[in-house]
Write an enzyme that holds these catalytic residues in place. Sequence first.
Site, short mmCIF file in Angstrom:
data_model
loop_
_atom_site.label_atom_id
_atom_site.label_comp_id
_atom_site.label_asym_id
_atom_site.label_seq_id
_atom_site.Cartn_x
_atom_site.Cartn_y
_atom_site.Cartn_z
N ARG A 27 32.42 50.80 4.35
CA ARG A 27 31.55 49.99 5.24
C ARG A 27 30.37 49.42 4.47
O ARG A 27 29.97 48.27 4.69
CB ARG A 27 31.10 50.82 6.45
N GLU A 171 39.56 65.40 19.60
CA GLU A 171 39.70 63.94 19.52
C GLU A 171 41.12 63.52 19.11
O GLU A 171 41.43 63.44 17.92
CB GLU A 171 38.69 63.36 18.51
N LYS A 213 37.45 63.78 23.45
CA LYS A 213 37.05 62.47 22.93
C LYS A 213 38.31 61.62 22.76
O LYS A 213 38.94 61.61 21.71
CB LYS A 213 36.33 62.66 21.59
#
Length: 344
Positions: A27, A171, A213
Site C-alpha cells: 500500500r 473472520e 467479522k
Amino acid sequence: METARALVAGDKGLLAMDESTSSCNKRFARAGISQTEEARRSYRELIVTTPGLSECINGAILYDETIRQQKKDGTPFVKILSDAGIIPGIKVDIGAKALAGHPGERLTGGLDGLRARLQNYSKMGARFAKWRAVIALSHGIPSRGCIEANAQALACYAALCQEVGLVPIVEPEVLMDGEHPMGRCREVTEEVLQNVFAQLYTQGVMLEGIILKPNMVLPGLTCATQETIDEVADTTVSCLLRVVPAAVPGITFLSGGQPGKLASSRLNAINVRFKARSPWALAFSFARAIQRPALEIWHGEDANVSAAQQALYHRACCDQAACRGEYDAAMDEPMLPPGLIGGT
Ligand code: 13P
C-alpha cells in the site's frame, strides 16, 4: 463476554490496522511512500494519536510489528490506545497459503505455537485477537475441502483465544473478486458460516465471547448486475439471520476493498432496515474503507499528519453514524467555505 460486548458497544466499531509488513509495504508503494520500518511506525503513530478516535472506535487491531512499537517519545502504542479508551487487539494468523490439492484455494496458517504467542500478546496488553480465513469464489470453487479446513482452523484458534481470556474475532472472508452474481455470494457465505458455526460448536467455543467479522453479501466486482444498497443490506442480513446464532454479541463487517463511502452507505442501510430487530450489534471492522484517504493525504510527510488524521477521524465518524442508521452521503460532501454557503 464483557470484552466482546465492549467491542461493539455505543454504536462504535473496530479499526483494523493490522496489515502485515508485506501488505503495508504494497500500500505504501502504491501511494509513493518509502517502505521502511520507520515509515510504518510513523504511519501507525499517526493513526493511534488521531484526536477523538475513541468517539467512534472501540478497538484497534494491531500487527506483531506494531504491538511492539512506540510513539517517537517512547510511549508504547498499546498504552496510547488503552489510555484513550480503545481496546488493543492483535492479528495472530500468519496468512493464507496455497491449500494442497486445491488449485486456487488457500488455508490460513498459524496454529503451531499459538498458545504461547497468545499468552505473550495478552501480557503485552492485547484483549482480543483476529484470524482471517479467505474463501475465493470462482468456477468450481470454493470446495468442501477448503471450507471445512478453514472452518476447523478458525474454531481451533477461537478456542485457544478463549483459553487465555482473549476475545476471538472470527473472520471468514468470501472475496468479492469475480463475475459471480450476488446470489452466488449469498449461497457461499451461508455455507461457509454454517460450517464455521458447526466447528465453533464442536470445539466448545463460547459464542457469547466471540465477534464475527464477515463479508457483506455483494455481487462480484465485475458482475454486470450491481444491486442497490438496500438490496445488498436485505440480502446480507437475511443470510446472516439464517446462520449466526443470537448468542453472538456482535457482527463487525470487513470492507473487503469497497470504497469508504459505499461501505458506509451499505452499513447504514443494514442498520436503518434491521437495527431494531437484530439480535446482534451490526458494526464495522474496516481497514481500507477507513484508512485509504488518510494514507493518501499523509504521503509519508510530517507536514500532512494533521490533515490525514482529520480524514481518518471523518471516515470513522461516518461509520459510527452508519451503525446508528444516521449516515447521510451529505456528510461526505466537500465543505464549502462559509462565504459560498447559500451562494450560486
Ligand atoms: P478491509 O476492511 O480492508 O477488508 O480489511 C479488514 C481486515 O481486517 C481484513 O482482515
